[in-house]
Design a protein around this motif. Structure first.
Motif, PDB file in Angstrom:
ATOM      1  N   SER A  44       1.129  -1.182   0.159  1.00 26.43           N
ATOM      2  CA  SER A  44      -0.303  -0.150  -0.761  1.00 26.43           C
ATOM      3  C   SER A  44       0.944   1.511  -0.047  1.00 26.43           C
ATOM      4  O   SER A  44       0.174   2.142  -0.428  1.00 26.43           O
ATOM      5  N   GLY A  94      -4.268   0.411   5.040  1.00 25.86           N
ATOM      6  CA  GLY A  94      -5.582   0.320   4.914  1.00 25.86           C
ATOM      7  C   GLY A  94      -6.622  -0.380   6.573  1.00 25.86           C
ATOM      8  O   GLY A  94      -6.070   1.308   7.781  1.00 25.86           O
ATOM      9  N   LEU A 118      -7.285   1.508   0.845  1.00 27.69           N
ATOM     10  CA  LEU A 118      -8.239   0.619   0.739  1.00 27.69           C
ATOM     11  C   LEU A 118     -10.116   1.723   1.284  1.00 27.69           C
ATOM     12  O   LEU A 118      -9.784   2.341   1.869  1.00 27.69           O
ATOM     13  N   SER A 120     -12.312  -0.636   2.133  1.00 33.61           N
ATOM     14  CA  SER A 120     -12.605  -2.777   2.552  1.00 33.61           C
ATOM     15  C   SER A 120     -13.226  -1.969   3.422  1.00 33.61           C
ATOM     16  O   SER A 120     -14.093  -3.002   4.052  1.00 33.61           O
ATOM     17  N   THR A 121     -12.998  -1.530   4.302  1.00 38.16           N
ATOM     18  CA  THR A 121     -13.835  -0.939   5.477  1.00 38.16           C
ATOM     19  C   THR A 121     -14.141   0.713   6.109  1.00 38.16           C
ATOM     20  O   THR A 121     -13.938   1.200   5.633  1.00 38.16           O
ATOM     21  N   SER A 161      -6.572  -0.663  -6.375  1.00 34.88           N
ATOM     22  CA  SER A 161      -6.022  -0.836  -5.414  1.00 34.88           C
ATOM     23  C   SER A 161      -7.060  -2.013  -5.067  1.00 34.88           C
ATOM     24  O   SER A 161      -7.206  -2.568  -6.477  1.00 34.88           O
ATOM     25  N   LYS A 164     -11.126  -7.069  -5.202  1.00 28.03           N
ATOM     26  CA  LYS A 164     -11.235  -7.826  -3.797  1.00 28.03           C
ATOM     27  C   LYS A 164     -11.744  -7.128  -2.343  1.00 28.03           C
ATOM     28  O   LYS A 164     -12.387  -7.654  -1.927  1.00 28.03           O
ATOM     29  N   LEU A 165      -9.725  -5.924  -2.698  1.00 25.99           N
ATOM     30  CA  LEU A 165     -10.197  -5.810  -1.289  1.00 25.99           C
ATOM     31  C   LEU A 165     -12.153  -4.643  -1.341  1.00 25.99           C
ATOM     32  O   LEU A 165     -12.226  -4.555  -0.219  1.00 25.99           O
ATOM     33  N   ALA A 168     -15.081  -6.727  -0.813  1.00 23.88           N
ATOM     34  CA  ALA A 168     -14.798  -7.292   0.580  1.00 23.88           C
ATOM     35  C   ALA A 168     -15.337  -5.721   1.557  1.00 23.88           C
ATOM     36  O   ALA A 168     -16.140  -5.980   2.469  1.00 23.88           O
ATOM     37  N   GLY A 169     -15.117  -4.243   0.728  1.00 24.97           N
ATOM     38  CA  GLY A 169     -15.907  -3.158   1.738  1.00 24.97           C
ATOM     39  C   GLY A 169     -17.349  -3.594   1.832  1.00 24.97           C
ATOM     40  O   GLY A 169     -17.950  -3.276   2.108  1.00 24.97           O
ATOM     41  N   LEU A 272     -10.899 -12.681   3.492  1.00 24.95           N
ATOM     42  CA  LEU A 272     -10.659 -11.547   3.993  1.00 24.95           C
ATOM     43  C   LEU A 272     -12.106 -11.437   4.923  1.00 24.95           C
ATOM     44  O   LEU A 272     -13.650 -11.744   5.044  1.00 24.95           O
TER      45      LEU A 272
END
Length: 363
Positions: A44, A94, A118, A120-121, A161, A164-165, A168-169, A272
């Motif tokens: 990253s 991340g 990211l 992702s969250t 990025s 897949k991330l 997942a987010g 993840l």
């Protein structure tokens, strides 16, 4: 659930636009910050470098975060901060980097500045950290009384990025609706703050079901579009608002309890966070006896290649595995008990097994 409702609605400052990172020196000068501890990852960090501003006018210490967010690593970061006599922590990366930075900043009583790489969250937005044991199992999450000082989102970094991330987010954020609604719809009177959380949770669901395909196409083509920006801010800002305004009424319920429990199984560690939450949504819907909603979501899950059952995560539970996960998911402090339904290890085991059968029949 306590009767006390505390709003932690937003960071002190938040900005999302192309070139937002270039404004970091101005923000630092406005806050009279001159000495920084910059926490970063590896991959990253390389992706972030082209967009980072010149910080040569600041006295900066750069530190690889270590790949974990544990109490031990937090202590090491705190010691480094104190040794270098810095004034603020800047997190570039991340969710785990961000959570580590927030935990350390809380203990140090210093500002934390977050540059997420990211979406992702919602970690960049929320004043809490998810903490893990040294073996990788989830330990707890800690909520902090101070807001994150500054969040700057550079969408071009997130565009580059891993796909897949972002997926997942999307799954983790989709849970905001299914978990938040399950709690809030039980209330006879909904406080205004919780109304905001409920609205934000529904908007999460609507935005993701509407814009995710086009957002992922933007990543495939490496071209920013409105759908991509909408999904990024849904995963970070809107998702953060759900818990920020709803507090205990808008954080987690069944899906995240299932996630937390699955982290006990070593075979789950390659999955993840959002993938395990996606599975948890389906287990929660089985507990709620809402199989029609699973059928409605199946095409979305399948197109995004989200796991719909244990087999999709290459996990095959023994009876002992089912028992361990169900007992961990239903410990008294877990949020699965915020569901309206009766909860016990036996009910969770039955739900997980029913989901496997239901999905097998649909394939």
């Amino acid at each position: 659930m306590s009767n006390q409702l505390i709003v932690r609605g937003a960071p002190q400052e938040y900005s999302c636009h192309e070139g937002s990172w270039s404004t970091l020196p101005d923000h630092l000068n406005a806050r009279k910050l001159t000495k920084l501890l910059v926490l970063h990852g590896n991959d990253s960090w390389e992706a972030a470098k082209p967009y980072l501003p010149d910080l040569s006018e600041f006295d900066s210490t750069y530190e690889y975060y270590g790949g974990v967010c544990t109490d031990q690593r937090t202590s090491e970061v705190v010691a480094l901060f104190q040794k270098s006599k810095t004034e603020a922590i800047v997190a570039v990366g991340g969710g785990k980097i961000t959570d580590l930075a927030k935990q350390a900043a809380h203990q140090l009583r210093c500002p934390v500045i977050i540059l997420p790489t990211l979406a992702s969250t919602c970690a960049a937005y929320t004043p809490l950290s998810v903490m893990y044991f040294e073996d990788g199992a989830m330990d707890r999450f800690d909520i902090f009384p101070q807001a994150n000082a500054l969040v700057l989102i550079e969408p071009r970094v997130i565009l580059a990025s891993p796909r897949k991330l972002l997926i997942a987010g999307i799954a983790d954020t989709l849970a905001k609706w299914y978990e938040g609604d399950a709690i809030i719809r039980q209330l006879d009177t909904v406080p205004v703050e919780v109304q905001v959380a409920h609205f934000a949770a529904k908007q999460c669901q609507e935005n993701l079901l509407t814009y995710s395909y086009d957002a992922l196409a933007a990543m495939d083509q490496q071209e920013l579009n409105a759908a991509f920006l909408t999904v990024v801010e849904t995963n970070i800002l809107l998702a953060g608002m759900v818990g920020g305004f709803g507090d205990e009424y808008g954080r987690t319920a069944g899906a995240h309890s299932i996630h937390d429990a699955i982290t006990m199984i070593p075979e789950s560690h390659h999955q993840l966070h959002g993938n395990k939450v996606a599975y948890g949504i389906f287990v929660q819907l089985v507990i709620e006896k809402n199989l029609p909603e699973i059928e409605k979501l199946l095409p979305f899950y399948q197109k995004l290649e989200l796991p719909t059952c244990l087999a999709d995560m290459n996990m095959h539970f023994t009876e002992e595995d089912y028992r361990r996960v169900a007992e961990r998911a239903t410990i008294p402090e877990e949020s699965i008990h915020l569901l309206a339904e009766e909860i016990s290890p036996e009910i969770v085991i039955a739900a997980m097994k029913e989901l496997e059968t239901f999905i097998t029949d649909k394939k």
